[in-house]
Design an enzyme around this catalytic site. Structure first.
Site, PDB file in Angstrom:
ATOM      1  N   HIS A  76     -19.948   1.594   9.974  1.00 41.16           N
ATOM      2  CA  HIS A  76     -19.264   2.335   9.735  1.00 41.16           C
ATOM      3  C   HIS A  76     -19.814   3.654   9.581  1.00 41.16           C
ATOM      4  O   HIS A  76     -20.079   3.911   8.482  1.00 41.16           O
ATOM      5  CB  HIS A  76     -18.182   1.702   9.388  1.00 41.16           C
ATOM      6  CG  HIS A  76     -16.882   2.665   9.399  1.00 41.16           C
ATOM      7  ND1 HIS A  76     -15.965   2.370  10.345  1.00 41.16           N
ATOM      8  CD2 HIS A  76     -15.962   3.544   8.058  1.00 41.16           C
ATOM      9  CE1 HIS A  76     -14.596   3.889   9.912  1.00 41.16           C
ATOM     10  NE2 HIS A  76     -15.066   4.410   8.800  1.00 41.16           N
ATOM     11  N   ASP A  88      -3.288  -2.464   9.365  1.00 43.63           N
ATOM     12  CA  ASP A  88      -3.646  -1.667   8.792  1.00 43.63           C
ATOM     13  C   ASP A  88      -3.202  -0.251   9.522  1.00 43.63           C
ATOM     14  O   ASP A  88      -2.837   0.659   9.421  1.00 43.63           O
ATOM     15  CB  ASP A  88      -5.235  -1.788   8.713  1.00 43.63           C
ATOM     16  CG  ASP A  88      -5.683  -0.016   9.096  1.00 43.63           C
ATOM     17  OD1 ASP A  88      -5.415   0.734   7.912  1.00 43.63           O
ATOM     18  OD2 ASP A  88      -6.129   0.099   9.568  1.00 43.63           O
ATOM     19  N   ARG A 146       0.635   6.153   7.455  1.00 50.81           N
ATOM     20  CA  ARG A 146      -0.214   7.140   6.236  1.00 50.81           C
ATOM     21  C   ARG A 146      -0.179   9.023   6.321  1.00 50.81           C
ATOM     22  O   ARG A 146      -0.347   9.808   6.197  1.00 50.81           O
ATOM     23  CB  ARG A 146      -1.322   7.248   5.546  1.00 50.81           C
ATOM     24  CG  ARG A 146      -1.538   5.383   4.590  1.00 50.81           C
ATOM     25  CD  ARG A 146      -2.483   5.050   4.133  1.00 50.81           C
ATOM     26  NE  ARG A 146      -3.922   5.203   3.757  1.00 50.81           N
ATOM     27  CZ  ARG A 146      -4.711   5.504   4.549  1.00 50.81           C
ATOM     28  NH1 ARG A 146      -4.741   4.427   5.093  1.00 50.81           N
ATOM     29  NH2 ARG A 146      -5.830   6.156   3.833  1.00 50.81           N
ATOM     30  N   SER A 186      -8.184   0.207   4.037  1.00 52.42           N
ATOM     31  CA  SER A 186      -7.861   0.563   5.343  1.00 52.42           C
ATOM     32  C   SER A 186      -9.412   0.430   6.634  1.00 52.42           C
ATOM     33  O   SER A 186      -9.903  -0.224   7.324  1.00 52.42           O
ATOM     34  CB  SER A 186      -7.686   1.936   5.736  1.00 52.42           C
ATOM     35  OG  SER A 186      -7.901   2.439   7.021  1.00 52.42           O
ATOM     36  N   LYS A 216     -10.350  -3.531   8.873  1.00 53.90           N
ATOM     37  CA  LYS A 216     -10.749  -3.729   9.777  1.00 53.90           C
ATOM     38  C   LYS A 216     -12.155  -4.013  10.294  1.00 53.90           C
ATOM     39  O   LYS A 216     -12.535  -4.947  11.180  1.00 53.90           O
ATOM     40  CB  LYS A 216     -10.532  -2.427  10.748  1.00 53.90           C
ATOM     41  CG  LYS A 216      -9.492  -1.723  10.720  1.00 53.90           C
ATOM     42  CD  LYS A 216      -9.026  -0.367  11.520  1.00 53.90           C
ATOM     43  CE  LYS A 216     -10.008   0.543  10.747  1.00 53.90           C
ATOM     44  NZ  LYS A 216      -8.765   1.353  10.052  1.00 53.90           N
TER      45      LYS A 216
HETATM   46  N1  URA Z   1     -10.730   5.897   8.381  1.00 55.47           N
HETATM   47  C1  URA Z   1     -10.035   4.667   8.441  1.00 55.47           C
HETATM   48  O1  URA Z   1     -10.046   3.475   9.503  1.00 55.47           O
HETATM   49  N2  URA Z   1      -9.051   4.531   7.308  1.00 55.47           N
HETATM   50  C2  URA Z   1      -8.943   5.632   6.629  1.00 55.47           C
HETATM   51  O2  URA Z   1      -7.780   5.558   6.088  1.00 55.47           O
HETATM   52  C3  URA Z   1      -9.542   6.683   6.663  1.00 55.47           C
HETATM   53  C4  URA Z   1     -10.036   6.468   7.826  1.00 55.47           C
END
Ligand code: URA
Length: 429
Positions: free
Chosen positions: A81, A160, A167, A182, A186
């Site tokens: 990621h 999320d 957010r 977050s 995922k």
């Molecule tokens: N990317 C994400 O998936 N979540 C966040 O909170 C910030 C960047």
């Protein structure tokens, strides 16, 4: 305890229990807790932070809000990621390269918002390419090809999905515990054995300073490990375009060039290093051996074939990407290229339609920007620093706004700058 009491405890800097955090996440996901209550809590977290235990509890609750992929005990399951950057297309070549090195890669990716780009948008520039695979399709494709790059299904971490959208509109994105929960909720839903994070810092990244990026990287690595996944991170410099191109179709074209062995050095080295550190988590044979295996996947043509197979299975039809130069931004005097403002390139992309201001914006997937000169290079007057590329014409007002942004996106000076390493730190717990 009721919701108002939980919010008040966070406001008063008291630590929440795992049960209280679960109550919040479950209540918000089911609709029992209102947006205004959750945004008050998110603001309290942004201002007061969270302990490690609270962050773990939040990540676990968000992960458990939805489905998790499961895999037979055959090959190790891994993913990468990135916190996002300008021209960061690493996921596209890395997934097939890893799949050629004996691991499975169910890569759940996202779309771009603001200056940084998103892998799904880039891949959708391939006609027909599907990014909405179901859980059954993801599993079947990984079993057949070893890699998939697709979007999160509605069943993956729904907490999320809701909380991130909230957010985004309440000024509570920049909280390290909330970002940690977050991202990991995922990613870990994909049933991983190991995860590598590319945490970027600099003018083209979400985190501007290396200190902030390091804090986020440490949080991600520690929480990932606590949740049973071997997690590691690289801190990488994002102060200019990674590779040469920023856009969508043009980044897929550059990824294919990498898979053909025609590479920009910085892009290749970040891709290989992320892969090597990740492979070390699941089959420790030494970083050098991993680098060699990844490079061999490219030189043998296997990674390109694997990428083509992945695209075909996701119903994409690869073709040639043709473009012309529709504007050139040049040095107005001789000297060294001291600095690039990555954020300004991101905004120029948005002006051209290659990036989004709002999640619902439609993109022009064909237009892009080429960074021609690299930081540290000595330039002559009139030498190109950026080019705007498109297969067709672009509305003149968009083009002019992008040109103005790019003209202000670099600094030239007389003293040669010190070269800075691209990879600053590797964090492995
Ligand atoms: N990317 C994400 O998936 N979540 C966040 O909170 C910030 C960047």
């Amino acid at each position: 305890m009721n919701v108002v009491q939980i919010i008040a405890r966070k406001r008063d800097q008291r630590e929440l229990t795992e049960a209280e955090i679960c109550q919040l996440v479950e209540g918000y996901t089911s609709g029992a807790i209102a947006d205004y209550q959750m945004s008050a809590w998110a603001m309290a977290v942004l201002l007061n932070g969270m302990t490690f235990d609270e962050t773990v509890a939040l990540t676990r609750a968000m992960l458990e809000s939805g489905d998790r992929l499961s895999w037979p005990d055959s090959l190790p399951v891994v993913d990468k990621h990135s916190t996002g950057g300008i021209g960061d297309k690493v996921s596209i070549p890395l997934a097939p390269m890893l799949a050629c090195c004996g691991v499975n890669v169910p890569m759940i990716s996202g779309r771009g918002l603001g200056p940084t780009g998103g892998t799904l948008d880039k891949l959708e520039s391939i006609p027909g390419f599907r990014t909405d695979l179901s859980v059954a399709e993801i599993t079947a494709q990984v079993e057949k090809t070893g890699c998939v790059i697709t979007g999160a299904t509605p069943e993956i971490a729904p907490a999320d999905r809701k909380l991130y959208a909230l957010r985004d509109v309440t000024g509570t994105v920049e909280s390290i515990p909330l970002i940690t929960a977050s991202i990991l909720s995922k990613k870990l839903a994909a049933g991983l054995d190991a995860l590598v994070l590319d945490v970027k810092f600099g003018s083209g990244a979400f985190m501007k300073s290396i200190e902030q990026a390091s804090c986020l990287a440490r949080s991600l690595v520690a929480v990932g490990k606590e949740l049973g996944v071997r997690t590691c991170a690289l801190l990488t410099d994002m102060n200019q375009v990674l590779g040469s191109y920023a856009g969508n179709a043009i980044e897929v074209a550059e990824s294919i060039e990498l898979l053909k062995g025609n590479v920009a050095e910085d892009l290749e080295s970040v891709t290989v290093e992320l892969g090597a550190v990740l492979l070390e988590q699941v089959s420790p044979q030494g970083l050098e051996a991993n680098r060699k295996a990844l490079r061999e996947s490219v030189s043998s043509g296997r990674a390109l074939a694997r990428f083509q197979q992945m695209v075909e299975q996701q119903q994409g039809q690869l073709g040639d990407f043709r473009h012309q130069v529709i504007a050139e931004i040049v040095a107005d005097r001789p000297g060294y290229l001291l600095e690039i403002d990555g954020r300004a390139i991101g905004y120029a992309k948005i002006e051209l339609g290659a990036g989004r201001k709002k999640m619902e914006d439609c993109l022009d997937l064909e237009v892009g920007i080429q960074q021609v000169a690299r930081v540290g290079e000595e330039l002559t007057e009139g030498q190109a620093v950026f080019r705007i590329l498109s297969p067709g014409t672009v509305a003149s007002e968009k083009r002019e706004r992008a040109i103005r942004l790019l003209q202000d996106a670099f600094r030239i000076g007389t003293v040669e700058p010190q070269p800075q390493p691209l990879i600053r730190q590797v964090l492995v717990e």
